[in-house]
Design a protein around this motif. Structure first.
Motif, PDB file in Angstrom:
ATOM      1  N   LEU A 163      11.795   4.180 -11.241  1.00  0.00           N
ATOM      2  CA  LEU A 163      11.489   4.924 -10.018  1.00  0.00           C
ATOM      3  C   LEU A 163      11.840   4.095  -8.790  1.00  0.00           C
ATOM      4  O   LEU A 163      11.213   3.076  -8.512  1.00  0.00           O
ATOM      5  N   TRP A 164      12.847   4.556  -8.046  1.00  0.00           N
ATOM      6  CA  TRP A 164      13.250   3.892  -6.816  1.00  0.00           C
ATOM      7  C   TRP A 164      12.754   4.698  -5.620  1.00  0.00           C
ATOM      8  O   TRP A 164      12.730   5.926  -5.659  1.00  0.00           O
ATOM      9  N   GLY A 165      12.409   4.005  -4.545  1.00  0.00           N
ATOM     10  CA  GLY A 165      11.996   4.732  -3.354  1.00  0.00           C
ATOM     11  C   GLY A 165      11.637   3.797  -2.224  1.00  0.00           C
ATOM     12  O   GLY A 165      11.886   2.588  -2.272  1.00  0.00           O
ATOM     13  N   ALA A 166      11.067   4.364  -1.181  1.00  0.00           N
ATOM     14  CA  ALA A 166      10.601   3.608  -0.020  1.00  0.00           C
ATOM     15  C   ALA A 166       9.239   4.138   0.384  1.00  0.00           C
ATOM     16  O   ALA A 166       8.828   5.234  -0.041  1.00  0.00           O
ATOM     17  N   ALA A 167       8.542   3.372   1.210  1.00  0.00           N
ATOM     18  CA  ALA A 167       7.150   3.686   1.521  1.00  0.00           C
ATOM     19  C   ALA A 167       6.881   3.613   3.019  1.00  0.00           C
ATOM     20  O   ALA A 167       7.572   2.908   3.765  1.00  0.00           O
ATOM     21  N   THR A 168       5.843   4.353   3.434  1.00  0.00           N
ATOM     22  CA  THR A 168       5.308   4.294   4.796  1.00  0.00           C
ATOM     23  C   THR A 168       3.811   4.561   4.721  1.00  0.00           C
ATOM     24  O   THR A 168       3.263   4.766   3.645  1.00  0.00           O
ATOM     25  N   ALA A 169       3.144   4.597   5.876  1.00  0.00           N
ATOM     26  CA  ALA A 169       1.727   4.964   5.951  1.00  0.00           C
ATOM     27  C   ALA A 169       1.499   5.833   7.175  1.00  0.00           C
ATOM     28  O   ALA A 169       2.179   5.691   8.195  1.00  0.00           O
ATOM     29  N   SER A 170       0.518   6.710   7.094  1.00  0.00           N
ATOM     30  CA  SER A 170       0.313   7.753   8.098  1.00  0.00           C
ATOM     31  C   SER A 170       0.143   7.203   9.513  1.00  0.00           C
ATOM     32  O   SER A 170       0.887   7.578  10.425  1.00  0.00           O
ATOM     33  N   GLU A 172       4.714  -1.746  -2.802  1.00  0.00           N
ATOM     34  CA  GLU A 172       5.175  -2.286  -1.527  1.00  0.00           C
ATOM     35  C   GLU A 172       5.823  -3.646  -1.767  1.00  0.00           C
ATOM     36  O   GLU A 172       5.267  -4.482  -2.476  1.00  0.00           O
ATOM     37  N   ASN A 173       6.976  -3.850  -1.155  1.00  0.00           N
ATOM     38  CA  ASN A 173       7.617  -5.155  -1.088  1.00  0.00           C
ATOM     39  C   ASN A 173       8.704  -5.072  -0.033  1.00  0.00           C
ATOM     40  O   ASN A 173       9.473  -4.107  -0.015  1.00  0.00           O
ATOM     41  N   GLY A 174       8.733  -6.035   0.860  1.00  0.00           N
ATOM     42  CA  GLY A 174       9.735  -6.019   1.918  1.00  0.00           C
ATOM     43  C   GLY A 174       9.469  -7.154   2.890  1.00  0.00           C
ATOM     44  O   GLY A 174       8.601  -7.994   2.664  1.00  0.00           O
ATOM     45  N   ALA A 175      10.236  -7.184   3.976  1.00  0.00           N
ATOM     46  CA  ALA A 175      10.114  -8.299   4.910  1.00  0.00           C
ATOM     47  C   ALA A 175      10.475  -7.863   6.318  1.00  0.00           C
ATOM     48  O   ALA A 175      11.346  -7.006   6.525  1.00  0.00           O
ATOM     49  N   ALA A 176       9.801  -8.481   7.283  1.00  0.00           N
ATOM     50  CA  ALA A 176      10.107  -8.270   8.698  1.00  0.00           C
ATOM     51  C   ALA A 176      11.034  -9.376   9.184  1.00  0.00           C
ATOM     52  O   ALA A 176      10.808 -10.553   8.905  1.00  0.00           O
ATOM     53  N   GLY A 216       8.819   0.953 -11.521  1.00  0.00           N
ATOM     54  CA  GLY A 216       9.366   1.422 -10.268  1.00  0.00           C
ATOM     55  C   GLY A 216       9.267   0.388  -9.174  1.00  0.00           C
ATOM     56  O   GLY A 216       8.547  -0.615  -9.297  1.00  0.00           O
ATOM     57  N   TYR A 217      10.023   0.637  -8.093  1.00  0.00           N
ATOM     58  CA  TYR A 217      10.050  -0.249  -6.926  1.00  0.00           C
ATOM     59  C   TYR A 217      10.143   0.631  -5.691  1.00  0.00           C
ATOM     60  O   TYR A 217      11.120   1.372  -5.511  1.00  0.00           O
ATOM     61  N   LEU A 218       9.109   0.568  -4.841  1.00  0.00           N
ATOM     62  CA  LEU A 218       9.041   1.347  -3.617  1.00  0.00           C
ATOM     63  C   LEU A 218       9.065   0.375  -2.440  1.00  0.00           C
ATOM     64  O   LEU A 218       8.089  -0.317  -2.168  1.00  0.00           O
ATOM     65  N   LEU A 219      10.187   0.327  -1.791  1.00  0.00           N
ATOM     66  CA  LEU A 219      10.434  -0.657  -0.737  1.00  0.00           C
ATOM     67  C   LEU A 219       9.585  -0.385   0.492  1.00  0.00           C
ATOM     68  O   LEU A 219       9.455   0.759   0.944  1.00  0.00           O
TER      69      LEU A 219
END
Length: 469
Positions: free
Chosen positions: A8-15, A360-364, A403-406
């Protein structure tokens, strides 16, 4: 380096971080509206009133997801939009999420719903917030309400995102809403958040369809000891116990770790908060565990074992959190992908093989828009590639990662840091709301297309896609 079929590939956010529409769509005030209004709490005096204006621009954002070939999108529902006072249902608020889910499914993007990502209705905070045991029941009613509205189109459900942050950063460190600094209150809040998960899980399963799956998302930070003596090992144990196992073990039916309870013996609150049957409720079976990972934490012992630690963990004593090792992200976080591999391998062992999804996994990093309008965010692209290799290594080692949700789809409101930190693979100009796809997004698109990435070296696409032009 190919990933398993069906990964499962995807990306994430929050409201609260992207929606905006603070007074639209039936939304009531949340604790983050209140917290942002307090002077000095948020970098630059920012707030989420508009954020990415996703409330109005969601069709554009979903079209962007489809253009990037994202198979899945993890987003959170705003409790204060669905229930402005935490109890009364707003059909207008529910309708927004119905439209969003319809748009996603029409574009072939699977919705992965998180029910709580920190934006508690202020009315419930006024009744004690997560210090109040009754919140578990209110959350279960809210969860059932959202599930009843969306359950015919949504298969994947996460109850609560990172109870660590809501409890410890919000009720002890004071750097997240509601901004309390009481260690006993933080431990009570943590227990009630876990209880809310378990209570909601029971309610959701009572009305679930066979295709539905349920999870909770925890943020993990592996403890790396800065030394080899027994006191260094014990410092790592203490940090790991409070940050990681305190939340994980009750979910697995192991109860709160005995060593952690001993470390917390000098702090009140938790023992009285735990009632008969609570641990059984918390330990209801989940279908997969959401794993949020950004960086490890380096620790060493303090000379005085009774000295309060310099990290936002209530009751933790005798532990010194030391500076991370470069290279660092724009947030100042260490980049150590091998820690993610070891974490996933440990979780596979500690949970008895529970399916795992990187939620969640990512970088600023600081982005620079070139004269040609292109954003060549090489540092972010390499971060993603290195951590995907780390996930692949864990899978090769036997971990059941599905899965990995960026994190994150869009640059957004980054809590106490306001708009100073950009995690998105899509740049957002917060003045014009213009979206610009970064190079990291095209790299990620290529990985998804091939379900694979290069085994070594800098992040490079496996083949040039037409959309790269």
């Amino acid at each position: 380096m190919r990933f398993p079929p069906g990964f499962l590939w995807g990306a994430a956010t929050a409201s609260y971080q992207i929606e905006g529409g603070a007074k639209d769509g039936g939304r009531g005030p949340s604790i983050w509206d209140t917290f942002c209004a307090e002077p000095g709490k948020i970098h630059g005096g920012a707030n989420g009133d508009v954020a990415c204006d996703h409330f109005n621009r969601y069709p554009e954002d979903v079209a962007l997801m489809a253009d990037l070939g994202l198979p899945a999108y993890r987003f959170s529902v705003s409790w204060s939009r669905v229930m402005p006072d935490g109890k009364r249902v707003s059909q207008e608020g529910l309708d927004f999420y119905r439209r969003l889910v319809d748009e996603l499914t029409a574009k072939g993007v699977e919705p992965v719903v998180t029910l709580y990502h920190w934006d508690l209705p202020q009315a419930l905070e006024d009744e004690g917030g997560w210090r109040n045991r009754e919140l578990a029941g209110h959350f279960a009613e809210y969860a059932q309400t959202v599930h009843s509205a969306l359950g015919d189109r949504v298969r994947q459900w996460t109850t609560i995102n990172e109870p660590f942050c809501s409890a410890f950063l919000g009720y002890f460190a004071g750097i997240h809403a509601p901004g309390d600094t009481d260690p006993a209150a933080a431990l009570v809040a943590a227990h009630h958040l876990l209880l809310a998960h378990g209570t909601a899980l029971q309610a959701l399963r009572a009305q679930a369809r066979p295709e539905h799956s349920f999870s909770v998302a925890l943020n993990f930070s592996p403890a790396l000891a800065e030394g080899y003596g027994p006191e260094h090992v014990d410092a790592a144990r203490k940090f790991d116990g409070m940050h990681n196992r305190f939340f994980l073990d009750p979910l697995l039916g192991k109860g709160y770790p005995e060593d952690v309870l001993a470390d917390l013996a000098h702090v009140g609150g938790l023992a009285d908060a735990i009632k008969d049957g609570d641990l059984e409720t918390i330990a209801g079976p989940i279908d997969w565990l959401g794993v949020n990972y950004y960086a490890p934490t380096r620790v060493k012992p303090l000379e005085d074992p009774y000295q309060q630690s310099n990290c936002p963990l209530p009751g933790l004593r005798g532990v010194d959190v030391v500076a991370p090792r470069p290279p660092l992200t724009g947030f100042g976080w260490e980049q150590t992908p091998s820690s993610l591999t070891e974490l996933l391998r440990w979780l596979n062992w500690h949970t008895g093989g529970l399916p795992l999804v990187i939620a969640e996994n990512g970088a600023a990093f600081e982005d620079v828009i070139g004269e040609d309008g292109r954003i060549r965010d090489t540092a972010r692209t390499n971060y993603i590639a290195d951590h995907l290799r780390a996930v692949h290594a864990a899978i090769e080692g036997g971990a059941d990662v599905r899965g990995y949700l960026l994190w994150a789809l869009l640059d957004n409101f980054e809590w106490s840091m306001g708009y100073s930190q950009r995690f998105g693979i899509v740049h957002v100009d917060f003045e014009t709301q213009r979206r610009t796809v970064k190079d990291s997004a095209r790299f990620y698109q290529n990985v998804i297309t091939h379900n694979a990435l290069s085994a070594a070296g800098p992040a490079e696409p496996l083949a040039t896609a037409a959309t790269d032009q």
